[in-house]
Design a protein around this motif. Sequence first.
Motif, mmCIF file in Angstrom:
data_model
loop_
_atom_site.group_PDB
_atom_site.id
_atom_site.type_symbol
_atom_site.label_atom_id
_atom_site.label_comp_id
_atom_site.label_asym_id
_atom_site.label_seq_id
_atom_site.Cartn_x
_atom_site.Cartn_y
_atom_site.Cartn_z
ATOM 1 N N MET A 123 0.830 -1.203 0.000
ATOM 2 C CA MET A 123 0.000 0.000 0.000
ATOM 3 C C MET A 123 0.866 1.255 0.000
ATOM 4 N N LEU A 124 2.013 1.194 0.679
ATOM 5 C CA LEU A 124 2.936 2.326 0.674
ATOM 6 C C LEU A 124 3.487 2.546 -0.743
ATOM 7 N N LEU A 125 3.825 1.452 -1.432
ATOM 8 C CA LEU A 125 4.285 1.559 -2.818
ATOM 9 C C LEU A 125 3.171 2.086 -3.719
ATOM 10 N N ALA A 126 1.926 1.691 -3.429
ATOM 11 C CA ALA A 126 0.795 2.193 -4.210
ATOM 12 C C ALA A 126 0.641 3.704 -4.043
ATOM 13 N N ALA A 127 0.859 4.206 -2.816
ATOM 14 C CA ALA A 127 0.798 5.646 -2.574
ATOM 15 C C ALA A 127 1.880 6.368 -3.374
ATOM 16 N N LEU A 128 3.064 5.767 -3.434
ATOM 17 C CA LEU A 128 4.145 6.353 -4.239
ATOM 18 C C LEU A 128 3.801 6.310 -5.729
ATOM 19 N N ALA A 129 3.185 5.202 -6.167
ATOM 20 C CA ALA A 129 2.805 5.085 -7.575
ATOM 21 C C ALA A 129 1.727 6.110 -7.930
ATOM 22 N N ARG A 130 0.806 6.367 -7.013
ATOM 23 C CA ARG A 130 -0.203 7.412 -7.254
ATOM 24 C C ARG A 130 0.476 8.767 -7.435
ATOM 25 N N THR A 131 1.513 8.999 -6.655
ATOM 26 C CA THR A 131 2.258 10.258 -6.772
ATOM 27 C C THR A 131 2.894 10.378 -8.149
ATOM 28 N N VAL A 132 3.505 9.290 -8.632
ATOM 29 C CA VAL A 132 4.103 9.280 -9.969
ATOM 30 C C VAL A 132 3.036 9.574 -11.026
ATOM 31 N N HIS A 133 1.855 9.001 -10.861
ATOM 32 C CA HIS A 133 0.767 9.201 -11.812
ATOM 33 C C HIS A 133 0.351 10.661 -11.866
ATOM 34 N N VAL A 134 0.199 11.290 -10.703
ATOM 35 C CA VAL A 134 -0.200 12.705 -10.654
ATOM 36 C C VAL A 134 0.861 13.591 -11.312
ATOM 37 N N LEU A 135 2.141 13.337 -10.988
ATOM 38 C CA LEU A 135 3.211 14.140 -11.569
ATOM 39 C C LEU A 135 3.304 13.926 -13.077
ATOM 40 N N ALA A 136 3.094 12.691 -13.531
ATOM 41 C CA ALA A 136 3.149 12.403 -14.967
ATOM 42 C C ALA A 136 2.028 13.134 -15.702
ATOM 43 N N MET A 137 0.845 13.177 -15.118
ATOM 44 C CA MET A 137 -0.270 13.887 -15.746
ATOM 45 C C MET A 137 0.045 15.367 -15.895
ATOM 46 N N ALA A 138 0.775 15.900 -14.913
ATOM 47 C CA ALA A 138 1.105 17.328 -14.944
ATOM 48 C C ALA A 138 2.239 17.637 -15.916
ATOM 49 N N ARG A 139 3.064 16.633 -16.250
ATOM 50 C CA ARG A 139 4.268 16.901 -17.043
ATOM 51 C C ARG A 139 4.188 16.375 -18.482
ATOM 52 N N ILE A 140 3.221 15.515 -18.784
ATOM 53 C CA ILE A 140 3.052 15.053 -20.163
ATOM 54 C C ILE A 140 2.206 16.086 -20.895
ATOM 55 N N LYS A 141 2.850 16.895 -21.716
ATOM 56 C CA LYS A 141 2.183 18.038 -22.339
ATOM 57 C C LYS A 141 1.026 17.630 -23.242
ATOM 58 N N ALA A 142 1.146 16.472 -23.878
ATOM 59 C CA ALA A 142 0.127 16.060 -24.853
ATOM 60 C C ALA A 142 -1.255 15.889 -24.224
ATOM 61 N N VAL A 143 -1.312 15.545 -22.928
ATOM 62 C CA VAL A 143 -2.609 15.278 -22.310
ATOM 63 C C VAL A 143 -3.190 16.494 -21.599
ATOM 64 N N GLN A 144 -2.472 17.607 -21.600
ATOM 65 C CA GLN A 144 -2.934 18.765 -20.849
ATOM 66 C C GLN A 144 -4.289 19.269 -21.331
ATOM 67 N N ASP A 145 -4.493 19.271 -22.649
ATOM 68 C CA ASP A 145 -5.740 19.792 -23.204
ATOM 69 C C ASP A 145 -6.700 18.688 -23.633
ATOM 70 N N ALA A 146 -6.410 17.461 -23.267
ATOM 71 C CA ALA A 146 -7.263 16.346 -23.665
ATOM 72 C C ALA A 146 -8.570 16.358 -22.883
ATOM 73 N N ASP A 147 -9.627 15.893 -23.535
ATOM 74 C CA ASP A 147 -10.919 15.757 -22.872
ATOM 75 C C ASP A 147 -10.797 14.767 -21.715
ATOM 76 N N SER A 148 -11.342 15.140 -20.556
ATOM 77 C CA SER A 148 -11.170 14.330 -19.348
ATOM 78 C C SER A 148 -11.784 12.944 -19.494
ATOM 79 N N LEU A 149 -12.975 12.862 -20.087
ATOM 80 C CA LEU A 149 -13.622 11.565 -20.267
ATOM 81 C C LEU A 149 -12.795 10.669 -21.183
#
Length: 309
Positions: A162-188
């Motif tokens: 579960m601790l590793l899962a919390a770290l993986a969630r952090t990676v996911h959030v940071l990746a969403m913020a740094r992958i420019k291609a998805v910034q303007d993508a429709d959320s759905l």
Amino acid sequence: MSAAAVPAVASPRHAWVTDLPVLAVAVVWGASYLAAKGITTAHTVVAVLVLRFAIVLPVLVVTGWRRLRALTGAQWRGAGLLGLVLSGIFLLETYGVVHTSATNAGLIISLTMIFTPLAEAAVTRVRPSAGFVAAAGLSVAGVILLTQGGGFTSPSGGDLLMLLAALARTVHVLAMARIKAVQDADSLSLTTVQLGSAVAVFAVLAAAPGTGASPWSTAADFGVREWAGLVFLSVFCTLFAFFVQMWSVRRTSPSRVSLLLGTEPLWAAAVGISLGGERLGLLGAAGAVLVLVGTAWGRRGADRERAGT
């Protein structure tokens, strides 16, 4: 998930209309750990994940088909990469909850709210405030106590997952913020591609030898209770939760939504203790309190820093 623009703040008289559905999401997410624990074993983790997301994926595809077709190649690749990270999160969380209590799972995963700002500070080289560091330390101390409810022993394998899962969630959030291609993508559309990528990973794993029962044999062995749990995870914890977030961020502030969703670990503990018959013990209870206080303190501090106050 954030809106493109901050909406007008609802009047106090009507705020509850938006707050109650968001609070309901926090409740079902808190209950999801006990639900997953009730229908999953170490032998059926991958099969349950295939079934859980295969149920809702067609609904998302049909609902957002036009916007899905409008995605560019770069947006598909970016969302697919995020989906690979998402598959790792769900695998860690589901294997983790099988090997620990639902209460521990919900409280440990809440450390994502502390890890994310710390990781963001490391990436941007902006030093976090002393108050936030103190809040992070309080949360970590809480997790240590939480996992030692019966005395100071080594944390369980489930707690570490579960601790590793919390770290993986952090990676996911940071990746969403740094992958420019998805910034303007429709959320759905972005969510649909991510879940599709995750299901593809789970399907490949399910077909590999030695990864446990197949989805078909698992579904055939399910009784009424197991199917009810699976539908709860699919419809309420995934489909309902996604649409409520989409709806709410357009009617209230993202900070308010975050604050309400931040009650998830509290509901996880409440459901685990009241319905699951789990016991924390004195040290575990003290740790749970520290986790809740530390994450709430850290979240509010991070919100104030983002607002420049």
